[in-house]
Design an enzyme around this catalytic site. Structure first.
Site, mmCIF file in Angstrom:
data_model
loop_
_atom_site.group_PDB
_atom_site.id
_atom_site.type_symbol
_atom_site.label_atom_id
_atom_site.label_comp_id
_atom_site.label_asym_id
_atom_site.label_seq_id
_atom_site.Cartn_x
_atom_site.Cartn_y
_atom_site.Cartn_z
ATOM 1 N N SER A 169 -28.794 34.599 90.715
ATOM 2 C CA SER A 169 -29.725 35.596 90.192
ATOM 3 C C SER A 169 -29.867 35.418 88.682
ATOM 4 O O SER A 169 -30.294 34.362 88.226
ATOM 5 C CB SER A 169 -29.241 37.008 90.569
ATOM 6 O OG SER A 169 -30.147 37.986 90.145
ATOM 7 N N THR A 170 -29.492 36.431 87.898
ATOM 8 C CA THR A 170 -29.660 36.369 86.440
ATOM 9 C C THR A 170 -28.933 35.156 85.862
ATOM 10 O O THR A 170 -27.762 34.933 86.127
ATOM 11 C CB THR A 170 -29.101 37.652 85.795
ATOM 12 O OG1 THR A 170 -29.686 38.783 86.436
ATOM 13 C CG2 THR A 170 -29.408 37.692 84.314
ATOM 14 N N HIS A 196 -32.957 35.238 93.119
ATOM 15 C CA HIS A 196 -33.685 36.504 93.001
ATOM 16 C C HIS A 196 -34.837 36.321 92.015
ATOM 17 O O HIS A 196 -34.642 36.266 90.804
ATOM 18 C CB HIS A 196 -32.759 37.619 92.513
ATOM 19 C CG HIS A 196 -31.714 38.002 93.503
ATOM 20 N ND1 HIS A 196 -30.548 38.645 93.153
ATOM 21 C CD2 HIS A 196 -31.655 37.845 94.848
ATOM 22 C CE1 HIS A 196 -29.822 38.874 94.233
ATOM 23 N NE2 HIS A 196 -30.469 38.386 95.276
ATOM 24 N N MET A 289 -26.446 39.208 88.838
ATOM 25 C CA MET A 289 -26.155 40.628 88.715
ATOM 26 C C MET A 289 -26.098 41.253 90.105
ATOM 27 O O MET A 289 -26.903 40.939 90.965
ATOM 28 C CB MET A 289 -27.278 41.262 87.888
ATOM 29 C CG MET A 289 -27.114 42.705 87.538
ATOM 30 S SD MET A 289 -28.304 43.201 86.255
ATOM 31 C CE MET A 289 -29.868 42.859 87.050
ATOM 32 N N ASP A 292 -25.008 40.973 95.886
ATOM 33 C CA ASP A 292 -25.668 40.304 96.998
ATOM 34 C C ASP A 292 -25.001 38.953 97.258
ATOM 35 O O ASP A 292 -24.781 38.172 96.335
ATOM 36 C CB ASP A 292 -27.156 40.101 96.653
ATOM 37 C CG ASP A 292 -27.963 39.564 97.825
ATOM 38 O OD1 ASP A 292 -27.565 39.823 98.987
ATOM 39 O OD2 ASP A 292 -28.987 38.900 97.585
#
Length: 373
Positions: A169-170, A196, A289, A292
């Site tokens: 993600s991030t 994401h 972040m 998940d």
């Protein structure tokens, strides 16, 4: 009471300079201390107001967002959240901004002009808080520029030795670009990636990865074969699963509800890979972040697969790998610079032994050995 997080909003649209502060009003821990209509004014406001986080539009007159970001990264080291439009041009600029050190981004809703910002208010507030807590980027590793060589085409499909499922993600765009650039052209595994990222961004993201990687990278489509040396990026706003078929294993895209607040969700991919490939699965949780992917990594571990987490010190945000480590679902923690070599070693098929086979009770097979077709 702790001090509020100080935010500077930089956007050439007078409407957005009004709507973004209004959207953040509902969070008592955040205070918008100023706004600016372009990059040059924004840099002066940073000096004057000393914000904790800057939200930044990229398409602005005089000094645009990319140039302002360069100067922020060089002089001020303030975390930046890009607020991007959902257009092809904006997607390209946003990916460029992430490469130049932006912490993360949110996309303006299509009906923002009518004042509808509620759907991104919570996301923006959360990312501001995480960016402020993370401070200046801990580690940005960029891939060296390389001229892509198209892989040699073979008449027969090259089936993978192992399925590598990655959740990220991030901080993901830079981390994946670095990782993929380090993999060899003849990488024997197939990589399936849930990053994401919203709809409209993943196709361009996959294209940029393809151009800087020896392996093939593409945005996944339903029916894509899982091949050695191929990486499939799950499209935004879809879930990706896998299915074993007689003619070859494939990726399948579905439109099921969000999981953990995400579509695509890492857990959806990991659970599907665990079910279909069992001990031949390898799961990797990288910078990101939230949590998940942690539960799905537990499913892959329970199925006998290999589970790897990116080391926390090499993550931009370490929540995703930390969640899996805390739950005991990670068998190995690996730094980003070492991850490619570990994946290569785990995916190289075992050579058949020339020695006579021992009795099964005396020499149990290694867990996670490659299935043979």
């Amino acid at each position: 009471m702790s001090e509020k997080l100080r935010v500077l909003v930089v956007d050439d649209s007078a409407l957005m300079r009004k709507l973004i502060p209004q959207a953040l009003l509902h969070d008592p821990t955040i205070e918008v201390v100023g706004t600016a209509m372009d990059g040059s004014i924004g840099l002066k406001k940073i000096e004057e107001l000393r914000p904790d986080v800057v939200t930044l539009d990229l398409d602005m007159p005089r000094m645009d967002g990319i140039e302002m970001l360069r100067q922020i990264t060089r002089k001020h080291r303030v975390p930046v959240i890009v607020v991007s439009a959902q257009t092809t041009q904006s997607a390209s600029l946003t990916l460029k901004a992430l490469a130049f050190g932006a912490f993360d981004f949110v996309t303006k809703p299509p009906d923002a002009a009518s004042g509808r910002m509620e759907q991104i208010a919570a996301e923006l507030a959360l990312k501001i808080k995480v960016a402020a807590a993370s401070g200046a980027p801990k580690m940005i590793i960029t891939a060296p520029p390389s001229k892509r060589k198209e892989p040699r085409r073979t008449a027969m499909p090259q089936w993978p030795s192992r399925i590598v499922a990655i959740g990220i993600s991030t901080g993901g765009p830079n981390a994946l670009q670095y990782l993929f650039s380090q993999l060899p052209e003849d990488f024997p595994g197939c990589l399936l990636v849930v990053q994401h990222m919203p709809e409209g961004f993943t196709e361009m993201f996959a294209r940029r990865l393809h151009e800087s990687s020896p392996i093939e990278v593409k945005e996944a489509q339903s029916g894509d074969l899982l091949l050695a040396g191929r990486a499939l990026i799950c499209p935004g706003n879809r879930h990706m699963k896998v299915r074993r078929m007689a003619h070859g294993d494939i990726a399948v895209l579905v439109d099921q509800p969000r999981v953990n607040g995400h579509r695509p969700s890492v857990d959806v991919l990991f659970n599907s890979v665990a079910q279909e490939f069992g001990s031949n699965a390898l799961a990797v949780l990288m910078t990101g972040m939230g949590d998940d992917g942690a539960a799905g990594m537990g499913a892959i571990q329970a199925a006998g697969g290999v589970t790897i987490a990116q080391s926390l010190d090499t993550c931009v945000v370490d929540s995703m790998p930390r969640a899996a480590i805390t739950r005991g679902f990670v068998s190995r923690v690996v730094s980003l610079p070492n991850l490619a070599s570990i994946l290569q070693s785990k995916c190289v098929p075992e050579r058949p032994s020339t020695e006579p086979a021992a009795a099964p009770a005396d020499a149990p097979a290694e867990q996670g050995a490659s299935r043979r077709r």
